[in-house]
Design a protein around this motif. Structure first.
Motif, PDB file in Angstrom:
ATOM      1  N   VAL A 138       0.943  -0.621  -0.443  1.00 30.71           N
ATOM      2  CA  VAL A 138       0.004   0.092  -0.218  1.00 30.71           C
ATOM      3  C   VAL A 138       1.019   1.553   0.138  1.00 30.71           C
ATOM      4  O   VAL A 138       1.195   1.589   1.115  1.00 30.71           O
ATOM      5  CB  VAL A 138      -0.825   0.096   1.027  1.00 30.71           C
ATOM      6  CG1 VAL A 138      -1.972   1.143   1.169  1.00 30.71           C
ATOM      7  CG2 VAL A 138      -1.341  -1.778   1.491  1.00 30.71           C
ATOM      8  N   ILE A 139       1.176   2.479  -0.628  1.00 27.77           N
ATOM      9  CA  ILE A 139       1.702   3.039  -0.956  1.00 27.77           C
ATOM     10  C   ILE A 139       0.749   4.780  -0.824  1.00 27.77           C
ATOM     11  O   ILE A 139      -0.904   4.547  -1.180  1.00 27.77           O
ATOM     12  CB  ILE A 139       1.767   3.414  -2.706  1.00 27.77           C
ATOM     13  CG1 ILE A 139       2.944   2.398  -2.928  1.00 27.77           C
ATOM     14  CG2 ILE A 139       2.333   5.292  -2.908  1.00 27.77           C
ATOM     15  CD1 ILE A 139       2.883   2.202  -4.495  1.00 27.77           C
ATOM     16  N   THR A 140       0.507   5.344   0.220  1.00 33.71           N
ATOM     17  CA  THR A 140       0.141   6.104   1.027  1.00 33.71           C
ATOM     18  C   THR A 140       0.363   7.833   0.830  1.00 33.71           C
ATOM     19  O   THR A 140       1.408   7.650   1.967  1.00 33.71           O
ATOM     20  CB  THR A 140      -0.535   5.501   2.412  1.00 33.71           C
ATOM     21  OG1 THR A 140      -2.107   6.745   2.955  1.00 33.71           O
ATOM     22  CG2 THR A 140       0.326   4.957   3.214  1.00 33.71           C
ATOM     23  N   HIS A 141       0.190   8.706   1.449  1.00 37.29           N
ATOM     24  CA  HIS A 141       0.363   9.823   2.143  1.00 37.29           C
ATOM     25  C   HIS A 141       0.083   9.878   3.133  1.00 37.29           C
ATOM     26  O   HIS A 141       0.202  11.812   3.788  1.00 37.29           O
ATOM     27  CB  HIS A 141       0.263  11.003   0.308  1.00 37.29           C
ATOM     28  CG  HIS A 141      -1.291  11.262   0.758  1.00 37.29           C
ATOM     29  ND1 HIS A 141      -1.545  13.022   0.706  1.00 37.29           N
ATOM     30  CD2 HIS A 141      -2.037  10.954   0.654  1.00 37.29           C
ATOM     31  CE1 HIS A 141      -3.138  12.402   0.576  1.00 37.29           C
ATOM     32  NE2 HIS A 141      -3.112  10.722   0.546  1.00 37.29           N
ATOM     33  N   ASP A 142      -1.297   9.371   3.850  1.00 38.27           N
ATOM     34  CA  ASP A 142      -1.699   9.293   5.101  1.00 38.27           C
ATOM     35  C   ASP A 142      -1.019   8.994   6.142  1.00 38.27           C
ATOM     36  O   ASP A 142      -0.913   7.288   5.811  1.00 38.27           O
ATOM     37  CB  ASP A 142      -3.463   9.268   5.132  1.00 38.27           C
ATOM     38  CG  ASP A 142      -3.790   8.837   6.457  1.00 38.27           C
ATOM     39  OD1 ASP A 142      -4.328  10.594   5.856  1.00 38.27           O
ATOM     40  OD2 ASP A 142      -3.829   8.363   6.944  1.00 38.27           O
ATOM     41  N   PHE A 143      -0.557   9.879   7.382  1.00 39.23           N
ATOM     42  CA  PHE A 143       0.241   8.702   8.443  1.00 39.23           C
ATOM     43  C   PHE A 143      -0.757   7.669   9.535  1.00 39.23           C
ATOM     44  O   PHE A 143      -0.407   6.733   9.607  1.00 39.23           O
ATOM     45  CB  PHE A 143       0.639  10.224   9.435  1.00 39.23           C
ATOM     46  CG  PHE A 143       1.827  10.931   8.924  1.00 39.23           C
ATOM     47  CD1 PHE A 143       2.700  10.301   7.972  1.00 39.23           C
ATOM     48  CD2 PHE A 143       1.888  11.656   9.030  1.00 39.23           C
ATOM     49  CE1 PHE A 143       3.761  11.087   7.376  1.00 39.23           C
ATOM     50  CE2 PHE A 143       3.000  13.200   8.721  1.00 39.23           C
ATOM     51  CZ  PHE A 143       3.462  12.331   8.025  1.00 39.23           C
ATOM     52  N   TYR A 170      -1.554  14.196   6.662  1.00 40.24           N
ATOM     53  CA  TYR A 170      -0.866  13.503   5.316  1.00 40.24           C
ATOM     54  C   TYR A 170      -0.253  14.530   4.806  1.00 40.24           C
ATOM     55  O   TYR A 170       0.255  15.426   5.099  1.00 40.24           O
ATOM     56  CB  TYR A 170      -1.935  13.206   4.682  1.00 40.24           C
ATOM     57  CG  TYR A 170      -3.011  14.195   3.981  1.00 40.24           C
ATOM     58  CD1 TYR A 170      -3.442  15.950   3.291  1.00 40.24           C
ATOM     59  CD2 TYR A 170      -4.211  14.096   4.001  1.00 40.24           C
ATOM     60  CE1 TYR A 170      -3.826  16.233   3.278  1.00 40.24           C
ATOM     61  CE2 TYR A 170      -5.505  14.129   3.815  1.00 40.24           C
ATOM     62  CZ  TYR A 170      -5.274  15.944   3.433  1.00 40.24           C
ATOM     63  OH  TYR A 170      -6.111  16.715   2.588  1.00 40.24           O
ATOM     64  N   VAL A 171       0.338  14.207   3.649  1.00 46.22           N
ATOM     65  CA  VAL A 171       1.912  15.419   3.271  1.00 46.22           C
ATOM     66  C   VAL A 171       1.006  15.612   2.056  1.00 46.22           C
ATOM     67  O   VAL A 171      -0.056  14.662   1.282  1.00 46.22           O
ATOM     68  CB  VAL A 171       2.713  14.489   2.976  1.00 46.22           C
ATOM     69  CG1 VAL A 171       3.669  14.255   4.781  1.00 46.22           C
ATOM     70  CG2 VAL A 171       2.904  13.444   2.203  1.00 46.22           C
TER      71      VAL A 171
END
Length: 273
Positions: A138-143, A170-171
């Motif tokens: 899973v690729i995510t920008h959300d901590f 998130y970033v």
């Protein structure tokens, strides 16, 4: 000679035999009409509700002051959706979002690569993936989603670079999009501030750009949104329906939104509790 000083009597716009609608009923009908059509003219509303132009202008002003509509020159339009604080969003629609998350989890196969956007609904998706799925990336920008996924040691979690959005956890930014563009995925799973006949929207233009990038880099795009997001435009368009393969929600949409899904060939999945 005495002059006639009797007041001018204006005719009642309500036809004989037809009761005049109360203000509360008129307001509900105006809002319902805006759910079906993004803009309305005051003259059309006056005819539909059998009231004077002055009355409909007062109604529109009242609704505008309550934040329920936007007044425009000669009429009204839907207000743009605004995103509540993430901590507040996590406390509502929990059963509906968990049902959506369970339906998405059931679609995912071992060895798949996913892109997961930030948000309250996608956080529930992350929780269900961690509890029910295995051997995925899973690729995510959300901590918060990354932490939830990290509780399952068989799930490989790749975190995007970028600038922190403190309120959302998130970033975002150019580095985040560059990170996304460096990957390919089987599926992108994204939420939305609102969805409408034209596509999916986000209140944050930078977050919307990230979701759009995820959709472009995945073989299949899945939007997860509960029914409260229906017919709610926001400032940023993330994607149009032809780019979306599936909408997973808790209630079947109607009207223009339902027609747009059929025309685009977007599969509708209604998740039960």
């Amino acid at each position: 000679m005495a002059s006639d000083m009797s007041p001018t009597v204006r005719p009642d716009p309500t036809p004989p035999g037809q009761d005049r609608l109360s203000k509360a009923v008129r307001h509900k009908r105006i809002i319902a009409q805006l759910a079906a059509s993004p803009t309305l003219r005051a003259s059309e509303l006056a005819v539909m509700l059998n009231v004077s132009g002055e009355t409909i202008r007062r109604d529109l002003l009242d609704l505008h002051e309550q934040g329920l509509i936007n007044r425009t020159y000669g009429g009204a339009s839907r207000p743009f959706a605004l995103e509540a604080a993430r901590s507040d969003r996590r406390r509502v629609m929990i059963a509906e979002r968990e049902a959506i998350a369970a339906a998405v989890s059931a679609m995912i196969l071992p060895k798949e690569v996913l892109m997961l956007g930030g948000g309250a609904t996608t956080y529930h998706v992350a929780r269900f993936l961690a509890a029910r799925n295995h051997d995925i990336t899973v690729i995510t920008h959300d901590f918060a989603s990354a932490i939830a996924l990290g509780t399952n040691s068989s799930i490989r979690v790749l975190c995007c670079a970028g600038r922190l959005h403190p309120g959302e956890g998130y970033v975002i930014g150019a580095q985040t999009i560059a990170s996304i563009n460096g990957y390919e995925a089987n599926r992108a799973i994204v939420g939305a501030t609102g969805i409408g006949a034209r596509g999916i929207y986000d209140a944050d233009d930078e977050a919307g750009a990230i979701y759009g990038a995820m959709i472009q880099r995945a073989a299949e795009a899945i939007v997860v949104a509960d029914h409260s997001k229906f017919d709610q435009p926001a400032v940023a368009v993330c994607a149009r329906w032809p780019a979306i393969d599936r909408l997973v929600t808790d209630r079947a949409p109607t009207g223009a939104l339902a027609g747009a899904l059929r025309e685009a060939g977007t599969e509708l999945i209604v998740a039960g509790p």
